[in-house]
Design an enzyme around this catalytic site. Sequence first.
Site, PDB file in Angstrom:
ATOM      1  N   GLY A  18       0.727  -1.240   0.008  1.00 22.10           N
ATOM      2  CA  GLY A  18      -0.015  -0.012   0.129  1.00 22.10           C
ATOM      3  C   GLY A  18       0.907   1.387  -0.129  1.00 22.10           C
ATOM      4  O   GLY A  18       0.389   2.312  -0.726  1.00 22.10           O
ATOM      5  N   VAL A  22       9.044  -2.558  -1.846  1.00 22.04           N
ATOM      6  CA  VAL A  22      10.161  -3.218  -0.985  1.00 22.04           C
ATOM      7  C   VAL A  22      11.300  -3.847  -1.636  1.00 22.04           C
ATOM      8  O   VAL A  22      11.051  -4.557  -2.382  1.00 22.04           O
ATOM      9  CB  VAL A  22       9.470  -4.007   0.176  1.00 22.04           C
ATOM     10  CG1 VAL A  22      10.327  -4.352   1.315  1.00 22.04           C
ATOM     11  CG2 VAL A  22       8.352  -3.302   0.946  1.00 22.04           C
ATOM     12  N   ASP A 126      -2.981  -2.881  11.386  1.00 21.81           N
ATOM     13  CA  ASP A 126      -2.809  -3.544  10.217  1.00 21.81           C
ATOM     14  C   ASP A 126      -2.365  -4.929  10.367  1.00 21.81           C
ATOM     15  O   ASP A 126      -1.727  -5.523   9.637  1.00 21.81           O
ATOM     16  CB  ASP A 126      -2.245  -2.875   8.933  1.00 21.81           C
ATOM     17  CG  ASP A 126      -2.546  -3.509   7.542  1.00 21.81           C
ATOM     18  OD1 ASP A 126      -3.549  -4.015   7.646  1.00 21.81           O
ATOM     19  OD2 ASP A 126      -1.534  -3.298   6.844  1.00 21.81           O
TER      20      ASP A 126
HETATM   21  N1  ATP Z   1      11.251  -6.127   6.706  1.00 20.28           N
HETATM   22  C1  ATP Z   1      11.066  -7.140   5.632  1.00 20.28           C
HETATM   23  N2  ATP Z   1      11.718  -8.347   5.390  1.00 20.28           N
HETATM   24  C2  ATP Z   1      11.504  -8.962   4.090  1.00 20.28           C
HETATM   25  N3  ATP Z   1      10.357  -8.818   3.491  1.00 20.28           N
HETATM   26  C3  ATP Z   1       9.821  -7.654   3.845  1.00 20.28           C
HETATM   27  C4  ATP Z   1      10.074  -6.862   4.650  1.00 20.28           C
HETATM   28  N4  ATP Z   1       9.034  -5.723   4.661  1.00 20.28           N
HETATM   29  C5  ATP Z   1       8.292  -6.249   3.810  1.00 20.28           C
HETATM   30  N5  ATP Z   1       8.612  -7.256   2.996  1.00 20.28           N
HETATM   31  C6  ATP Z   1       8.066  -7.934   1.904  1.00 20.28           C
HETATM   32  O1  ATP Z   1       8.037  -6.921   0.795  1.00 20.28           O
HETATM   33  C7  ATP Z   1       6.456  -7.083   0.259  1.00 20.28           C
HETATM   34  C8  ATP Z   1       5.925  -5.680   0.288  1.00 20.28           C
HETATM   35  O2  ATP Z   1       5.545  -5.402   1.581  1.00 20.28           O
HETATM   36  P1  ATP Z   1       4.619  -4.638   2.303  1.00 20.28           P
HETATM   37  O3  ATP Z   1       4.679  -4.320   3.603  1.00 20.28           O
HETATM   38  O4  ATP Z   1       4.990  -3.130   1.445  1.00 20.28           O
HETATM   39  O5  ATP Z   1       3.113  -4.780   1.414  1.00 20.28           O
HETATM   40  P2  ATP Z   1       2.127  -5.644   1.951  1.00 20.28           P
HETATM   41  O6  ATP Z   1       2.442  -6.290   3.216  1.00 20.28           O
HETATM   42  O7  ATP Z   1       2.218  -6.797   0.912  1.00 20.28           O
HETATM   43  O8  ATP Z   1       0.898  -5.162   1.651  1.00 20.28           O
HETATM   44  P3  ATP Z   1       0.366  -3.657   2.464  1.00 20.28           P
HETATM   45  O9  ATP Z   1       0.984  -2.582   2.361  1.00 20.28           O
HETATM   46  O10 ATP Z   1      -1.244  -3.736   1.989  1.00 20.28           O
HETATM   47  O11 ATP Z   1       0.016  -4.271   3.821  1.00 20.28           O
HETATM   48  C9  ATP Z   1       5.914  -8.266   0.938  1.00 20.28           C
HETATM   49  O12 ATP Z   1       6.009  -9.482   0.376  1.00 20.28           O
HETATM   50  C10 ATP Z   1       6.822  -8.306   2.270  1.00 20.28           C
HETATM   51  O13 ATP Z   1       6.563  -9.674   2.885  1.00 20.28           O
END
Ligand code: ATP
Length: 281
Positions: A18, A22, A126
Amino acid sequence: MNQTIRGYTLTQWLGSGGMGEVYQAVHDSTQRTVAIKLLSQLEQAERFRNEAALQASVRHPHIALIYDFFVEKNLPCLVMEYVEGPTLQQVIRKNASLSEEAAWKYLGKIASALDYLHQRDIIHRDLKAGNIKLTREGQPKLLDFGLARQANSPRLTRQGHLVGTVASMAPEQFSGESNAASDCWALGVLFYEMLTGYSPFGGSTDSEIGRLIQKADYLSPVKLQPAISRASERLINKLLVVSPERRLTARQVLDIIKEPALLDKSDWMEPMRKLWGKMKL
Ligand SMILES: Nc1ncnc2c1ncn2[C@@H]1O[C@H](COP(=O)(O)OP(=O)(O)OP(=O)(O)O)[C@@H](O)[C@H]1O
């Protein structure tokens, strides 16, 4: 993929959410592997800074660490602990559901992370299986404070629209109100999903899901998994409660995990509430 941002070389795209993209990255001087979230819109920089400031103060074994936040060439960047391993959502999907023992174990660890946050007036807002990763050692780590905020800071709530994942939203969040109890509702949804493999509130549209949530109208988990214990069922019933005041807190969940007999103690306030309800009619 050899782009470098402020001494971090991006090595792999991990996904988008959202708030932006990443990436996995390596810090050139320390060789530390990190995850960097690049915010898509500069206007959201303040919201991002909020995420960074909140997480930077947080030190808990089941919450991913935050290392740094900076704006580089108009691109706000959040540097986090890289957590290797699948999300809890992926693990639930792969196994159809989890054993009761595993579900209680993860419930306890996530409840302890929530209790830690709530003690500091931080609401996650969330909590969902997709925002929890399981490390190689099988330890859950809570990610993504994209929507987190200090409980006493209403600034970011005046958006006029709903934020959060609808299926995990608490009834009060549909009228724009979020509090620590909303995270505990999401904990109940998560526990149900771990035990059954299904969301308690399924529907084809967000408004249909919303209607079910606001009545706490869900199928008993025992109907989906007959082997589920009475204790698990009762715990879900005490988390998926419409009134936030009557919902279990994260601390109470931890107490129940230590002493499940607490689940059987009757709620001494209940007769008074019933009487009060009748007087209001
Ligand atoms: N600290 C982290 N270490 C490893 N992978 C991560 C980390 N943070 C996010 N990711 C991975 O990066 C991807 C994008 O994460 P992000 O948190 O932006 O979105 P999301 O959780 O998929 O969606 P939303 O923002 O709607 O919650 C996901 O696959 C998440 O598992």
